[in-house]
Design a protein around this motif. Structure first.
Motif, PDB file in Angstrom:
ATOM      1  N   VAL A  71       0.864  -1.185   0.000  1.00  0.00           N
ATOM      2  CA  VAL A  71       0.000   0.000   0.000  1.00  0.00           C
ATOM      3  C   VAL A  71       0.901   1.235   0.000  1.00  0.00           C
ATOM      4  O   VAL A  71       1.512   1.557   1.026  1.00  0.00           O
ATOM      5  CB  VAL A  71      -0.903   0.022   1.260  1.00  0.00           C
ATOM      6  N   PRO A  72       1.001   1.935  -1.137  1.00  0.00           N
ATOM      7  CA  PRO A  72       1.820   3.159  -1.120  1.00  0.00           C
ATOM      8  C   PRO A  72       1.148   4.219  -0.248  1.00  0.00           C
ATOM      9  O   PRO A  72      -0.073   4.335  -0.237  1.00  0.00           O
ATOM     10  CB  PRO A  72       1.817   3.627  -2.588  1.00  0.00           C
ATOM     11  N   GLN A  73       1.961   4.955   0.478  1.00  0.00           N
ATOM     12  CA  GLN A  73       1.389   6.002   1.335  1.00  0.00           C
ATOM     13  C   GLN A  73       2.234   7.274   1.268  1.00  0.00           C
ATOM     14  O   GLN A  73       3.453   7.233   1.351  1.00  0.00           O
ATOM     15  CB  GLN A  73       1.306   5.517   2.784  1.00  0.00           C
ATOM     16  N   GLY A  74       1.535   8.414   1.125  1.00  0.00           N
ATOM     17  CA  GLY A  74       2.203   9.722   1.163  1.00  0.00           C
ATOM     18  C   GLY A  74       2.022  10.310   2.547  1.00  0.00           C
ATOM     19  O   GLY A  74       2.452   9.763   3.561  1.00  0.00           O
ATOM     20  N   GLY A  75       1.324  11.439   2.610  1.00  0.00           N
ATOM     21  CA  GLY A  75       1.112  12.110   3.897  1.00  0.00           C
ATOM     22  C   GLY A  75      -0.048  11.547   4.693  1.00  0.00           C
ATOM     23  O   GLY A  75      -0.325  12.009   5.802  1.00  0.00           O
ATOM     24  N   ASN A  76      -0.747  10.560   4.134  1.00  0.00           N
ATOM     25  CA  ASN A  76      -1.920   9.942   4.786  1.00  0.00           C
ATOM     26  C   ASN A  76      -2.979  10.988   5.139  1.00  0.00           C
ATOM     27  O   ASN A  76      -3.592  10.941   6.195  1.00  0.00           O
ATOM     28  CB  ASN A  76      -1.483   9.150   6.029  1.00  0.00           C
ATOM     29  N   THR A  77      -3.183  11.952   4.229  1.00  0.00           N
ATOM     30  CA  THR A  77      -4.221  12.963   4.437  1.00  0.00           C
ATOM     31  C   THR A  77      -5.443  12.707   3.550  1.00  0.00           C
ATOM     32  O   THR A  77      -6.359  13.529   3.509  1.00  0.00           O
ATOM     33  CB  THR A  77      -3.700  14.381   4.120  1.00  0.00           C
ATOM     34  N   GLY A  78      -5.435  11.591   2.831  1.00  0.00           N
ATOM     35  CA  GLY A  78      -6.515  11.293   1.891  1.00  0.00           C
ATOM     36  C   GLY A  78      -7.861  11.141   2.593  1.00  0.00           C
ATOM     37  O   GLY A  78      -7.937  10.872   3.791  1.00  0.00           O
ATOM     38  N   MET A  79      -8.928  11.328   1.817  1.00  0.00           N
ATOM     39  CA  MET A  79     -10.282  11.367   2.377  1.00  0.00           C
ATOM     40  C   MET A  79     -11.028  10.042   2.219  1.00  0.00           C
ATOM     41  O   MET A  79     -12.109   9.877   2.774  1.00  0.00           O
ATOM     42  CB  MET A  79     -11.103  12.447   1.666  1.00  0.00           C
ATOM     43  N   ALA A 144       0.416  16.682   3.022  1.00  0.00           N
ATOM     44  CA  ALA A 144       0.164  15.965   1.766  1.00  0.00           C
ATOM     45  C   ALA A 144       1.393  16.060   0.874  1.00  0.00           C
ATOM     46  O   ALA A 144       2.028  17.108   0.777  1.00  0.00           O
ATOM     47  CB  ALA A 144      -1.050  16.563   1.048  1.00  0.00           C
ATOM     48  N   GLN A 145       1.724  14.947   0.217  1.00  0.00           N
ATOM     49  CA  GLN A 145       2.938  14.898  -0.591  1.00  0.00           C
ATOM     50  C   GLN A 145       2.615  15.021  -2.080  1.00  0.00           C
ATOM     51  O   GLN A 145       1.491  14.714  -2.511  1.00  0.00           O
ATOM     52  CB  GLN A 145       3.665  13.569  -0.338  1.00  0.00           C
ATOM     53  N   VAL A 146       3.623  15.412  -2.833  1.00  0.00           N
ATOM     54  CA  VAL A 146       3.456  15.523  -4.282  1.00  0.00           C
ATOM     55  C   VAL A 146       3.007  14.176  -4.860  1.00  0.00           C
ATOM     56  O   VAL A 146       2.080  14.117  -5.681  1.00  0.00           O
ATOM     57  CB  VAL A 146       4.784  15.999  -4.928  1.00  0.00           C
ATOM     58  N   ALA A 151      -1.168  10.841  -7.188  1.00  0.00           N
ATOM     59  CA  ALA A 151      -1.929   9.581  -7.147  1.00  0.00           C
ATOM     60  C   ALA A 151      -3.425   9.819  -6.980  1.00  0.00           C
ATOM     61  O   ALA A 151      -4.242   8.984  -7.377  1.00  0.00           O
ATOM     62  CB  ALA A 151      -1.401   8.692  -6.019  1.00  0.00           C
ATOM     63  N   THR A 152      -3.809  10.964  -6.365  1.00  0.00           N
ATOM     64  CA  THR A 152      -5.240  11.255  -6.200  1.00  0.00           C
ATOM     65  C   THR A 152      -5.732  12.290  -7.213  1.00  0.00           C
ATOM     66  O   THR A 152      -6.903  12.660  -7.182  1.00  0.00           O
ATOM     67  CB  THR A 152      -5.529  11.816  -4.787  1.00  0.00           C
ATOM     68  N   ASN A 153      -4.831  12.789  -8.075  1.00  0.00           N
ATOM     69  CA  ASN A 153      -5.173  13.915  -8.955  1.00  0.00           C
ATOM     70  C   ASN A 153      -5.856  15.014  -8.133  1.00  0.00           C
ATOM     71  O   ASN A 153      -6.992  15.429  -8.421  1.00  0.00           O
ATOM     72  CB  ASN A 153      -6.077  13.490 -10.116  1.00  0.00           C
ATOM     73  N   ALA A 154      -5.137  15.486  -7.136  1.00  0.00           N
ATOM     74  CA  ALA A 154      -5.729  16.447  -6.189  1.00  0.00           C
ATOM     75  C   ALA A 154      -6.112  17.761  -6.878  1.00  0.00           C
ATOM     76  O   ALA A 154      -5.524  18.145  -7.893  1.00  0.00           O
ATOM     77  CB  ALA A 154      -4.732  16.721  -5.060  1.00  0.00           C
ATOM     78  N   GLY A 155      -7.107  18.419  -6.290  1.00  0.00           N
ATOM     79  CA  GLY A 155      -7.613  19.685  -6.837  1.00  0.00           C
ATOM     80  C   GLY A 155      -7.206  20.851  -5.946  1.00  0.00           C
ATOM     81  O   GLY A 155      -6.111  21.365  -6.035  1.00  0.00           O
ATOM     82  N   GLY A 156      -8.123  21.262  -5.065  1.00  0.00           N
ATOM     83  CA  GLY A 156      -7.796  22.359  -4.151  1.00  0.00           C
ATOM     84  C   GLY A 156      -8.325  23.691  -4.640  1.00  0.00           C
ATOM     85  O   GLY A 156      -9.257  23.754  -5.443  1.00  0.00           O
ATOM     86  N   SER A 204      -4.485   7.306 -10.122  1.00  0.00           N
ATOM     87  CA  SER A 204      -4.661   5.840 -10.034  1.00  0.00           C
ATOM     88  C   SER A 204      -4.574   5.341  -8.584  1.00  0.00           C
ATOM     89  O   SER A 204      -4.695   4.140  -8.326  1.00  0.00           O
ATOM     90  CB  SER A 204      -3.643   5.118 -10.907  1.00  0.00           C
ATOM     91  N   GLU A 205      -4.344   6.226  -7.647  1.00  0.00           N
ATOM     92  CA  GLU A 205      -4.439   5.941  -6.210  1.00  0.00           C
ATOM     93  C   GLU A 205      -3.577   4.745  -5.769  1.00  0.00           C
ATOM     94  O   GLU A 205      -4.003   3.910  -4.968  1.00  0.00           O
ATOM     95  CB  GLU A 205      -5.904   5.737  -5.804  1.00  0.00           C
ATOM     96  N   GLY A 206      -2.391   4.663  -6.339  1.00  0.00           N
ATOM     97  CA  GLY A 206      -1.446   3.634  -5.910  1.00  0.00           C
ATOM     98  C   GLY A 206      -1.798   2.238  -6.368  1.00  0.00           C
ATOM     99  O   GLY A 206      -1.210   1.263  -5.887  1.00  0.00           O
ATOM    100  N   ILE A 210       4.004   2.930  -8.249  1.00  0.00           N
ATOM    101  CA  ILE A 210       4.406   3.823  -7.155  1.00  0.00           C
ATOM    102  C   ILE A 210       5.168   4.999  -7.755  1.00  0.00           C
ATOM    103  O   ILE A 210       6.213   4.815  -8.394  1.00  0.00           O
ATOM    104  CB  ILE A 210       5.286   3.085  -6.131  1.00  0.00           C
ATOM    105  N   VAL A 211       4.620   6.198  -7.579  1.00  0.00           N
ATOM    106  CA  VAL A 211       5.273   7.399  -8.101  1.00  0.00           C
ATOM    107  C   VAL A 211       6.465   7.721  -7.205  1.00  0.00           C
ATOM    108  O   VAL A 211       6.309   7.852  -5.980  1.00  0.00           O
ATOM    109  CB  VAL A 211       4.293   8.597  -8.103  1.00  0.00           C
ATOM    110  N   THR A 212       7.654   7.835  -7.821  1.00  0.00           N
ATOM    111  CA  THR A 212       8.848   8.104  -7.008  1.00  0.00           C
ATOM    112  C   THR A 212       9.462   9.481  -7.294  1.00  0.00           C
ATOM    113  O   THR A 212      10.118  10.059  -6.439  1.00  0.00           O
ATOM    114  CB  THR A 212       9.911   7.003  -7.217  1.00  0.00           C
ATOM    115  N   ALA A 426     -15.137  14.219  -7.111  1.00  0.00           N
ATOM    116  CA  ALA A 426     -14.600  15.334  -7.889  1.00  0.00           C
ATOM    117  C   ALA A 426     -13.085  15.389  -7.778  1.00  0.00           C
ATOM    118  O   ALA A 426     -12.388  15.532  -8.769  1.00  0.00           O
ATOM    119  CB  ALA A 426     -15.212  16.637  -7.409  1.00  0.00           C
ATOM    120  N   GLU A 427     -12.565  15.263  -6.526  1.00  0.00           N
ATOM    121  CA  GLU A 427     -11.123  15.500  -6.342  1.00  0.00           C
ATOM    122  C   GLU A 427     -10.477  14.588  -5.305  1.00  0.00           C
ATOM    123  O   GLU A 427      -9.264  14.568  -5.200  1.00  0.00           O
ATOM    124  CB  GLU A 427     -10.859  16.971  -5.987  1.00  0.00           C
ATOM    125  N   HIS A 428     -11.247  13.824  -4.542  1.00  0.00           N
ATOM    126  CA  HIS A 428     -10.638  13.014  -3.477  1.00  0.00           C
ATOM    127  C   HIS A 428     -10.341  11.579  -3.897  1.00  0.00           C
ATOM    128  O   HIS A 428      -9.595  10.890  -3.212  1.00  0.00           O
ATOM    129  CB  HIS A 428     -11.538  12.991  -2.230  1.00  0.00           C
TER     130      HIS A 428
END
Ligand code: FAD
Ligand code: 2HG
Ligand code: ZN
Length: 470
Positions: A71-79, A144-146, A151-156, A204-206, A210-212, A426-428
């Protein structure tokens, strides 16, 4: 070949990554197997903390030999629980937190090259130090990491002007399920050489790789900024106001966020040091910002002039302009503190949905009218990104709300969204929480194609099982 035992796997991982970078105690695992909202709880064999692409490759190869999912994990801030393992204690979490090098800031090419574990805030700071802007901005940007945002195609809050993560990625390096490195690290603005493989991995949410590392777009850094907080009568006015401000201010309008009174009440109740900047309450609020070159005086004058016109036209009832950077940040806090205030208030159901922009008021009206009529406790609070047609229609849960009622609430929201040709994410992303709705949203044929892509890239099902495609 005899499959590797768990003990053999952990031993080999410790040899490759270092003893301290393979965590196994419950205490060490806790921050990685629970999400920030306390909604998703998992279990893991171990947490791996590689420090370079080559170590990610080694970890992937060893886990592949042992048949252990990753399970790839970045900042673990996903919703949506995407970074938290599902199922028995048989998976490993691979944290990207030690891949945190800013490799190059190229102000002439307007590109930033970095490792995936760099946080969004660090990416913004690196760009600013070179007098450039990396625009992706969201309230969790300090953690949250790049790689997670890719991986989530984040919006903001800056999508209106600069686009989401999909628009900002020029190049990528991805470690595939079999441990091969896919090098797509180009800094090209144009490249039509066959299929665009980068975009397979964005969002693609991991589950595909794995994006490096990444190459990201930069923009001129705005030197002037002016920010206004407006009180409105409703969502219809919010969309009209957006279009009118865009007509008058053009591309200098770089943010246009909204929240309803319920959302503001949550912030006023749970965040510290915040005040309602307007004299009386309004049903809706908009935070609008213009930014661009120069010292900001001309921008501010243009904004003031536009405000006179929209107040006169009745699109807004009241407005307050930030007079200093401190006031500007205070206005932004009212918007950015919604998620955290909602969490402090208690558990909630999140609906991160999008409809065509002009249909946003209709969606809000339909959901606000029908939800509480069908499930007594289900009154949504609404906030989000008007220019993207992206509304967060979240519903605070009373203690002991039955699971079946919770599902009904979400289904009612999603039915309205689908009736308006919208999206249930939409973005999560989909994560583990929306897998069941994917076919309804995208249709059998599209989901079938996604399954074929997954099978091709990850035939053993090693990457983030139980996410996106269940
Ligand atoms: P994680 O949560 O660690 O992971 C998210 C998904 O990406 C998981 O499926 C994980 O497996 C995968 N993943 C992580 N890193 C990698 C990698 N390197 N390679 C492959 N897969 C990987 N989101 C928005 O879009 N807009 C917002 O405005 C917004 N506001 C937020 C505000 C708050 C207060 C919080 C807590 C969250 C907010 N989010 C928002 C959600 C979240 O911050 C984003 O989804 C962010 O992009 C996740 O990044 P992360 O590094 O924390 O990823
Ligand atoms: C935002 O717009 C984020 O603030 C978070 O996308 C939304 O907490 C949420 O539901
Ligand atoms: Zn949002």
């Amino acid at each position: 070949m005899t499959p590797m035992t768990t003990a053999g796997l952990l031993h080999a991982l410790r040899q490759r990554l270092g003893v301290d970078q393979v965590l196994t105690s419950d205490h060490d695992l806790a921050p990685y197997v629970n999400d920030w909202r306390g909604r998703f709880h998992g279990a893991a064999l171990a947490v791996l903390r590689p420090a370079a692409t080559d170590e990610v490759v080694q970890a992937m190869r060893l886990c592949g030999q042992a048949g252990v999912a990753v399970v790839p994990q970045g900042g673990n801030t996903g919703m949506c629980g995407g970074a938290v393992p599902v199922g028995a204690r048989s998976q490993v979490v691979l944290s990207l937190q030690r891949l945190r090098q800013i490799e190059q800031v190229d102000p002439l090419g307007n590109v930033l090259t970095l490792q995936a574990g760099v946080t969004l805030a660090q990416a913004q700071e690196a760009a600013a130090a070179a007098d450039r802007l990396f625009p992706l901005s969201l309230a969790a940007q300090g953690s949250a990491q790049v790689g997670g945002a890719i991986a989530t195609n984040a919006g903001g809050t800056a999508v209106l002007r600069y686009g989401g993560m999909r628009d900002l990625v020029l190049g990528l390096e991805v470690v595939l399920a079999d441990g091969q490195v896919l090098d797509l690290m180009r800094a090209l603005r144009k490249d039509n050489t066959g299929y665009d493989l980068r975009q397979w991995f964005v969002g693609s949410e991991g589950t595909l790789g794995i994006v490096t590392r990444a190459v990201l777009k930069l923009f001129p850094r705005p030197t002037g900024v002016a920010t206004v907080w407006l009180g409105l009568d409703g969502a219809t006015q919010a969309v009209q106001l957006l279009r009118e401000l865009q007509r008058q201010l053009g591309d200098t309008l770089t943010a246009f966020e909204f929240l309803d009174r319920r959302s503001l009440d949550l912030v006023l109740r749970h965040a510290t040091g915040v005040v309602d900047p307007l004299a009386r309450p309004h049903p809706w609020y908009v935070l609008a910002e213009v930014s661009g070159g120069g010292d900001g005086a001309a921008l501010r004058r243009a904004l003031e002039q536009a405000l006179l016109a929209v107040l006169e036209a009745g699109l807004a009832q009241d407005a307050v302009l930030a007079e200093s950077e401190r006031q500007r940040l205070a206005l932004w806090r009212l918007r950015e503190e919604v998620s955290e205030s909602e969490r402090r208030h208690g558990a909630s159901l999140k609906h991160d949905v999008a409809v065509p922009v002009a249909a946003m008021p209709e969606l809000v009206a339909r959901v606000s009218a029908t939800l509480p009529a069908q499930v007594a406790w289900a009154t949504p609070h609404c906030f989000g990104h008007v220019g993207d047609g992206n509304v967060h229609l979240n519903v605070s849960l009373p203690p002991g709300a039955p699971a079946a009622e919770q599902d009904r609430v979400s289904q009612i929201v999603y039915d309205h969204v689908l009736a308006l040709q919208g999206s249930i994410s939409a973005e999560h992303g989909i994560g583990q929480s929306k897998c069941a709705q994917l076919v309804q949203q995208r249709g059998e044929r599209a989901v079938g194609l996604m399954r074929q892509m997954k099978q091709m890239l990850d035939p053993q099902g090693l990457l983030n099982p139980g996410k996106v495609l269940s």
